[in-house]
Design a protein around this motif. Sequence first.
Motif, mmCIF file in Angstrom:
data_model
loop_
_atom_site.group_PDB
_atom_site.id
_atom_site.type_symbol
_atom_site.label_atom_id
_atom_site.label_comp_id
_atom_site.label_asym_id
_atom_site.label_seq_id
_atom_site.Cartn_x
_atom_site.Cartn_y
_atom_site.Cartn_z
ATOM 1 N N GLY A 143 58.737 92.396 81.455
ATOM 2 C CA GLY A 143 58.681 93.884 81.945
ATOM 3 C C GLY A 143 57.455 94.473 81.845
ATOM 4 O O GLY A 143 57.331 95.150 82.760
ATOM 5 N N ALA A 146 55.682 93.117 84.890
ATOM 6 C CA ALA A 146 56.318 93.961 86.265
ATOM 7 C C ALA A 146 55.660 95.235 86.285
ATOM 8 O O ALA A 146 55.312 95.810 87.475
ATOM 9 C CB ALA A 146 58.039 93.801 86.150
ATOM 10 N N GLY A 147 55.900 96.128 85.219
ATOM 11 C CA GLY A 147 55.526 97.370 85.358
ATOM 12 C C GLY A 147 53.892 97.566 85.620
ATOM 13 O O GLY A 147 53.550 98.271 86.329
ATOM 14 N N ILE A 377 59.042 97.593 92.028
ATOM 15 C CA ILE A 377 59.912 96.983 90.974
ATOM 16 C C ILE A 377 61.232 97.613 91.338
ATOM 17 O O ILE A 377 62.192 97.695 90.272
ATOM 18 C CB ILE A 377 59.179 97.311 89.552
ATOM 19 C CG1 ILE A 377 59.199 98.928 89.399
ATOM 20 C CG2 ILE A 377 58.214 96.580 89.148
ATOM 21 C CD1 ILE A 377 58.751 98.991 87.808
ATOM 22 N N ASN A 384 56.618 92.895 93.210
ATOM 23 C CA ASN A 384 56.559 92.499 91.635
ATOM 24 C C ASN A 384 57.757 91.740 91.141
ATOM 25 O O ASN A 384 57.490 90.461 90.656
ATOM 26 C CB ASN A 384 56.191 93.434 90.762
ATOM 27 C CG ASN A 384 54.755 93.950 91.215
ATOM 28 O OD1 ASN A 384 54.196 93.747 92.176
ATOM 29 N ND2 ASN A 384 54.341 94.879 90.061
ATOM 30 N N LEU A 385 58.785 91.960 91.589
ATOM 31 C CA LEU A 385 59.940 90.965 91.125
ATOM 32 C C LEU A 385 60.266 89.775 91.737
ATOM 33 O O LEU A 385 60.482 88.690 90.961
ATOM 34 C CB LEU A 385 61.366 92.089 91.621
ATOM 35 C CG LEU A 385 61.555 93.590 90.857
ATOM 36 C CD1 LEU A 385 62.835 94.154 91.278
ATOM 37 C CD2 LEU A 385 61.340 93.336 89.469
ATOM 38 N N THR A 400 64.836 92.076 87.200
ATOM 39 C CA THR A 400 64.951 93.594 87.453
ATOM 40 C C THR A 400 65.477 94.317 85.978
ATOM 41 O O THR A 400 64.857 95.393 85.837
ATOM 42 C CB THR A 400 66.106 93.559 88.312
ATOM 43 O OG1 THR A 400 65.750 92.975 89.649
ATOM 44 C CG2 THR A 400 66.354 95.308 88.779
ATOM 45 N N SER A 403 62.507 94.957 84.020
ATOM 46 C CA SER A 403 61.476 96.126 84.483
ATOM 47 C C SER A 403 62.014 97.505 84.641
ATOM 48 O O SER A 403 61.367 98.466 84.641
ATOM 49 C CB SER A 403 61.079 95.823 85.834
ATOM 50 O OG SER A 403 62.290 96.009 86.899
#
Length: 434
Positions: A143, A146-147, A377, A384-385, A400, A403
Amino acid sequence: MDILTTTAVLGLVLLVMLAGGLWISIALATVGYVALALFSPAPAGSLLATTLWDHSWNWALTALPLFVWMGEILFRARLSEDMFAGLAPWLDRLPGRLLHVNIVGCGVMAAVAGSSAVTAATVGRMSLPELKKRGYGETMSIGTLAGSGTLGLLIPPSIMMIVYGITAQQSISRLFIAGIVPGLLIMAIFMGYVMLWSGLNRGAVPDAGPRLSLREKLHRSRRLIPVLLLILGVIGSIYGGYATPTEAATLGVFGALGLAWFAGELSWQTFKDSLMAATRTSCMITAIILGAAFLSIGMAFLGIPAALAAWVAAQGMSPMMLLLVLTLIYIVLGCFLEGASMIVLTSSVALPMVIQAGFDPIWFGIYLIVVVEMAQITPPVGFNLFVLHGMSGRDMWTVTRASVPFFGLLILVICILATFPGLVTYLPNLMISR
């Protein structure tokens, strides 16, 4: 045929071509040609030739391949390995410990690569195995990566800022400076969330490692510090008025080559690979910009942007309501398009509306880029995913879900920037006053 019907027909043509897998740049140019050839008396062929020529030698475009090349050079110079080793000693004592390496590391890499996917891939390649080995939870590791990977679009020098600046005819230097405070704000909010999460889930974070002296910390960061100095030099030369973005990018390329050579990572093969990768990326983005420029000419001849701006004004929307509507539209578009395409496709239509509503175009550019970050995301086309799906080996649903909190934090950032626009405009205005 009225403007609304014409717009719907053109939108349908574009959707059909994109759904058919046609290159985005060709699809945009084709829709522009259809608009001129079928709905106006303008000479479509002549306008296509002059538009492509006029926009292909735009001086601002020269900064794009140079910044991309700078990132490609450092990407191949073991930067990811140096980043974890250099940042870990400084962040190990914060609540959340080494999860902050993902956030700060992505912030540093964002200033090098200017790309969200490259930022997430570079940092994740080293941090995910290291965090797993040290006992950190996989969900939070994915997470934060991803962020924070989305910072690649916002922290200057950003490729998306160059794209927006060219498309909206805004100063790229001012956009670069405008992105500094929002980028730091996002990093601070992400780090604050990790600290809060670790306080509520104490058993999920391993114990800190042994304390290190300042000398030992500096020794472990010895290869990362020159990269930080290079980034500060590039941005500082622009902010200080000593160099244009193109000149600063040139300095960045020579600096990156020097650092790679000093680290023993610069070979003829590395040089060729970085140059070819930068060429491919730059050609792709430039083609999209040219296609969008011709589409903008077609829409301008039909009066679509002015008509939509007038329609919005007639609805009596408040500026904040307009911003909310645009945000929802961009989130939906982000489910199907990547960042550069979203910006060039919508800027010519959205910009007249937001300017009429009283928003600063520089502020709107940063707002737009943050919303595009959210799209990175957002399934099913969140880049990014896809990157983290491949790197972690986990299914898309797991990635997913990890994120989602950071998507919510980016919504919070949007609200803060809308409430306090000076966070974006203060430094660029200060730059002008100097």
